[in-house]
Every structure is written in structure tokens, then in C-alpha cells.
Design a protein around this motif. Structure first.
Motif, PDB file in Angstrom:
ATOM      1  N   GLU A  53     -27.861  69.154   6.816  1.00  0.00           N
ATOM      2  CA  GLU A  53     -29.134  68.497   6.549  1.00  0.00           C
ATOM      3  C   GLU A  53     -29.205  67.170   7.305  1.00  0.00           C
ATOM      4  OE1 GLU A  53     -29.839  68.062   2.408  1.00  0.00           O
ATOM      5  OE2 GLU A  53     -29.177  70.087   1.908  1.00  0.00           O
ATOM      6  N   GLN A  54     -30.413  66.676   7.462  1.00  0.00           N
ATOM      7  CA  GLN A  54     -30.584  65.393   8.126  1.00  0.00           C
ATOM      8  C   GLN A  54     -29.916  64.289   7.304  1.00  0.00           C
ATOM      9  OE1 GLN A  54     -34.741  64.781   8.844  1.00  0.00           O
ATOM     10  NE2 GLN A  54     -34.804  66.183  10.579  1.00  0.00           N
ATOM     11  N   ALA A  55     -29.227  63.419   7.982  1.00  0.00           N
ATOM     12  CA  ALA A  55     -28.510  62.333   7.315  1.00  0.00           C
ATOM     13  C   ALA A  55     -28.457  61.128   8.244  1.00  0.00           C
ATOM     14  CB  ALA A  55     -27.095  62.773   6.919  1.00  0.00           C
ATOM     15  N   MET A  56     -28.084  59.979   7.673  1.00  0.00           N
ATOM     16  CA  MET A  56     -27.960  58.748   8.445  1.00  0.00           C
ATOM     17  C   MET A  56     -26.474  58.425   8.629  1.00  0.00           C
ATOM     18  SD  MET A  56     -29.309  54.913   7.546  1.00  0.00           S
ATOM     19  CE  MET A  56     -31.021  55.443   7.588  1.00  0.00           C
ATOM     20  N   ARG A  57     -26.081  58.201   9.851  1.00  0.00           N
ATOM     21  CA  ARG A  57     -24.700  57.828  10.144  1.00  0.00           C
ATOM     22  C   ARG A  57     -24.661  56.367  10.563  1.00  0.00           C
ATOM     23  NH1 ARG A  57     -21.006  61.505  13.936  1.00  0.00           N
ATOM     24  NH2 ARG A  57     -21.170  62.752  12.037  1.00  0.00           N
ATOM     25  N   ILE A  58     -23.770  55.616   9.936  1.00  0.00           N
ATOM     26  CA  ILE A  58     -23.650  54.170  10.182  1.00  0.00           C
ATOM     27  C   ILE A  58     -22.339  53.902  10.906  1.00  0.00           C
ATOM     28  CG2 ILE A  58     -23.504  51.899   9.094  1.00  0.00           C
ATOM     29  CD1 ILE A  58     -25.138  53.004   6.785  1.00  0.00           C
ATOM     30  N   TRP A  59     -22.440  53.272  12.069  1.00  0.00           N
ATOM     31  CA  TRP A  59     -21.266  52.919  12.846  1.00  0.00           C
ATOM     32  C   TRP A  59     -20.894  51.470  12.544  1.00  0.00           C
ATOM     33  CZ3 TRP A  59     -18.957  56.861  15.320  1.00  0.00           C
ATOM     34  CH2 TRP A  59     -19.728  57.987  15.596  1.00  0.00           C
ATOM     35  N   GLU A  85     -14.463  44.281  14.064  1.00  0.00           N
ATOM     36  CA  GLU A  85     -14.264  42.847  14.277  1.00  0.00           C
ATOM     37  C   GLU A  85     -15.238  42.016  13.434  1.00  0.00           C
ATOM     38  OE1 GLU A  85     -14.860  45.042  16.579  1.00  0.00           O
ATOM     39  OE2 GLU A  85     -12.997  45.261  17.734  1.00  0.00           O
ATOM     40  N   LYS A  86     -16.513  42.404  13.440  1.00  0.00           N
ATOM     41  CA  LYS A  86     -17.495  41.660  12.650  1.00  0.00           C
ATOM     42  C   LYS A  86     -17.248  41.824  11.151  1.00  0.00           C
ATOM     43  CE  LYS A  86     -21.229  41.682  16.050  1.00  0.00           C
ATOM     44  NZ  LYS A  86     -22.654  42.017  16.314  1.00  0.00           N
ATOM     45  N   LEU A  87     -16.793  43.009  10.762  1.00  0.00           N
ATOM     46  CA  LEU A  87     -16.532  43.241   9.343  1.00  0.00           C
ATOM     47  C   LEU A  87     -15.400  42.337   8.870  1.00  0.00           C
ATOM     48  CD1 LEU A  87     -17.865  45.263   7.354  1.00  0.00           C
ATOM     49  CD2 LEU A  87     -15.860  46.701   7.624  1.00  0.00           C
ATOM     50  N   SER A 106     -14.835  44.596   3.466  1.00  0.00           N
ATOM     51  CA  SER A 106     -14.122  45.853   3.662  1.00  0.00           C
ATOM     52  C   SER A 106     -15.121  47.000   3.756  1.00  0.00           C
ATOM     53  CB  SER A 106     -13.145  46.113   2.510  1.00  0.00           C
ATOM     54  OG  SER A 106     -13.856  46.255   1.282  1.00  0.00           O
ATOM     55  N   VAL A 107     -14.626  48.173   4.085  1.00  0.00           N
ATOM     56  CA  VAL A 107     -15.499  49.347   4.165  1.00  0.00           C
ATOM     57  C   VAL A 107     -16.069  49.681   2.791  1.00  0.00           C
ATOM     58  CG1 VAL A 107     -15.609  51.789   4.786  1.00  0.00           C
ATOM     59  CG2 VAL A 107     -14.216  50.228   6.142  1.00  0.00           C
ATOM     60  N   ASN A 108     -15.288  49.477   1.742  1.00  0.00           N
ATOM     61  CA  ASN A 108     -15.783  49.738   0.387  1.00  0.00           C
ATOM     62  C   ASN A 108     -16.926  48.796   0.027  1.00  0.00           C
ATOM     63  OD1 ASN A 108     -13.956  51.822  -0.045  1.00  0.00           O
ATOM     64  ND2 ASN A 108     -12.392  50.436  -0.887  1.00  0.00           N
ATOM     65  N   ASP A 109     -16.840  47.528   0.460  1.00  0.00           N
ATOM     66  CA  ASP A 109     -17.942  46.590   0.200  1.00  0.00           C
ATOM     67  C   ASP A 109     -19.220  47.047   0.887  1.00  0.00           C
ATOM     68  OD1 ASP A 109     -16.200  45.014  -1.251  1.00  0.00           O
ATOM     69  OD2 ASP A 109     -15.622  43.814   0.486  1.00  0.00           O
ATOM     70  N   LEU A 110     -19.094  47.514   2.116  1.00  0.00           N
ATOM     71  CA  LEU A 110     -20.265  47.993   2.850  1.00  0.00           C
ATOM     72  C   LEU A 110     -20.850  49.240   2.192  1.00  0.00           C
ATOM     73  CD1 LEU A 110     -22.113  47.709   5.311  1.00  0.00           C
ATOM     74  CD2 LEU A 110     -20.464  49.092   6.592  1.00  0.00           C
ATOM     75  N   SER A 111     -19.978  50.160   1.763  1.00  0.00           N
ATOM     76  CA  SER A 111     -20.448  51.376   1.096  1.00  0.00           C
ATOM     77  C   SER A 111     -21.139  51.053  -0.221  1.00  0.00           C
ATOM     78  CB  SER A 111     -19.275  52.329   0.865  1.00  0.00           C
ATOM     79  OG  SER A 111     -19.691  53.468   0.158  1.00  0.00           O
ATOM     80  N   THR A 112     -20.594  50.080  -0.966  1.00  0.00           N
ATOM     81  CA  THR A 112     -21.211  49.698  -2.236  1.00  0.00           C
ATOM     82  C   THR A 112     -22.578  49.066  -2.025  1.00  0.00           C
ATOM     83  OG1 THR A 112     -19.018  49.334  -3.196  1.00  0.00           O
ATOM     84  CG2 THR A 112     -20.890  48.326  -4.327  1.00  0.00           C
TER      85      THR A 112
END
Length: 239
Positions: free
Chosen positions: A181-187, A191-193, A199-205
Motif C-alpha cells: 500500500e502507499q506509505a511515507m518513507r522518512i530518511w 549527524e543532525k539527529l 534518537s530514532v525512538n524520539d523521532l518515531s514518537t
């Protein structure tokens, strides 16, 4: 014994005719199937662990499932496989004559015991248990004759509207979609993170919190003003 029938040919003919008569009588009683089941039934278990290597998939998922499958009734053998995309499958083959539906229920009950020990990512996507063989019976393609829809749009339409209809057809055990199905992928830029101390968990939350489903409610619902007789449901465009 041969000498007995040689000396009594009439008796031998009577026995032969009696056997032929019994065979003719038994022919209408024999079960006849247009497509007889000659292959042993099988149950396929599919698991998805995004980002995992085949070795990780084997150690954290397949080994646990294989231990539980060893005690399933009427099981002949099982075959496991994993690939670099984070997908793994276990095909359990049962003795001929085994009821595929009962075998599927037995496998699902065994998986319930091992499911709490699986990684969170695997439990979130869930384990798929289907009573179907690994071979393809039919391959269906979807295309846009006028070119208005691209491959992504066609995959999304098939996943939302066609796949479920095919699964409802009597005799269909499994429908595999070579698309999504159509979805959004975030790259993410690591370095900026790190520079922001995230962290990746903070971004996902943060993304999850900004995509909460909205329930607008309705106008004129209870508690309503005196004399209010009409109520109207509200809808929201998106989340």
C-alpha cells in the motif's frame, strides 16, 4: 493350492465369477473425487522482522518457532527459510489425511505460547498462519490501459480492494501481493539527529503523536438544547 484349482476347473470358474460380481457391486460404492487430495497438507507460517539479518532472524524467531512445532500432532517435517529483507517462513507438512483446518488451529495454539518471547517488532507485525502450499496456482496482473495510474497506485488499489476479495473465494488458501500500500518513507540524517541530541525512538514518537486519529464528533448531539431535533456528524480530512 494351484494343483487344487487345476483339478477343479468348474470351482475355479465359480470363484472367479464371484469375485467379478463383487467388484461390479462395489464400483458404485467407491468414493470418487474430481480433484482428489494426493499431496500432504501443509501450513505456512510467515514472520517479518524489519532490518534483521537472516542469522538474527534464525536465532531470535525461527529457532523458537521450530521448538514449538516439534510437538504438533501428525507433523511429518518442516522447512524454514529467511532472507535479507527481514522476512522468514516456515512450511510445516503433515501426514496425508490430516484435516488442514485442525492442523492450522494446532499450529496457532503452539505459536501463542512462544509469541511473548519473540522480538517486539515481530509481535507488532504479527505472525501469519495460512493453510496453503508454497506453489502458485495463478498469477494475476493489474495494469492501467490509459496510463493514468502508476505502479504504486495500482499496488495500493490491489491491496485495498482486490486482495481481500480473492481471499474470500472458496478454496483459496493464500494470496501473496508483490507490492504494498502507499506509505511515507522518512530518511534520517544521523549527524543532525545526534546534533540535536535525539534518537530514532524520539523521532518515531514525535511522528506518532502528530498522526493521532481525530474524532470530530457531531453537532446537536447529547446533551442538546431544548428543542434540538437534528444532529449532524462531523468529518475530518486526514489525521
Amino acid at each position: 493350492m494351484p494343483q487344487f484349482f487345476i483339478q477343479r476347473p468348474v470351482f475355479a470358474w465359480v470363484v472367479a465369477l464371484f469375485i467379478i460380481l463383487l467388484g461390479v457391486i462395489a464400483i458404485p460404492q467407491l468414493p470418487v473425487a474430481h480433484y482428489p487430495s494426493v499431496a500432504p497438507p501443509s501450513v505456512t507460517i510467515t514472520a517479518t522482522y524489519p532490518g534483521a539479518t537472516p542469522q538474527t532472524m534464525n536465532d531470535a524467531v525461527l529457532s523458537l518457532i521450530e521448538r514449538e512445532l516439534s510437538s504438533v500432532k501428525n507433523l511429518l517435517y518442516f522447512e524454514s527459510s529467511a532472507d535479507a529483507s527481514g522476512s522468514a517462513s516456515v512450511i510445516a507438512t503433515f501426514k496425508p489425511g490430516t484435516n488442514p483446518e485442525l492442523a492450522q488451529v494446532d499450529v496457532q495454539n503452539r505459536l501463542k505460547a512462544v509469541e511473548p518471547r519473540l522480538p517486539q517488532a515481530v509481535r507488532q507485525d504479527g505472525l501469519s498462519v495460512e493453510s496453503a502450499s508454497s506453489s502458485f496456482l495463478m498469477i494475476v496482473g493489474l495494469n492501467s490501459e490509459d496510463g493514468r495510474f502508476d505502479e504504486i497506485a495500482l499496488n495500493d488499489y490491489m491491496a485495498r480492494n482486490i486482495v481481500e476479495e480473492l481471499r474470500r473465494i472458496d478454496g483459496v488458501g493464500r494470496v501473496q501481493l508483490f507490492g504494498a500500500e502507499q506509505a511515507m518513507r522518512i530518511w534520517i540524517e544521523p549527524e543532525k539527529l545526534i546534533a540535536f541530541g535525539l534518537s530514532v525512538n524520539d523521532l518515531s514518537t514525535a511522528i506518532t503523536e502528530q498522526n493521532a486519529p481525530i474524532v470530530p464528533g457531531s453537532i446537536g448531539a447529547s446533551p442538546a438544547l431544548p428543542g434540538q431535533k437534528v444532529s449532524s456528524l462531523l468529518t475530518a480530512q486526514g489525521s
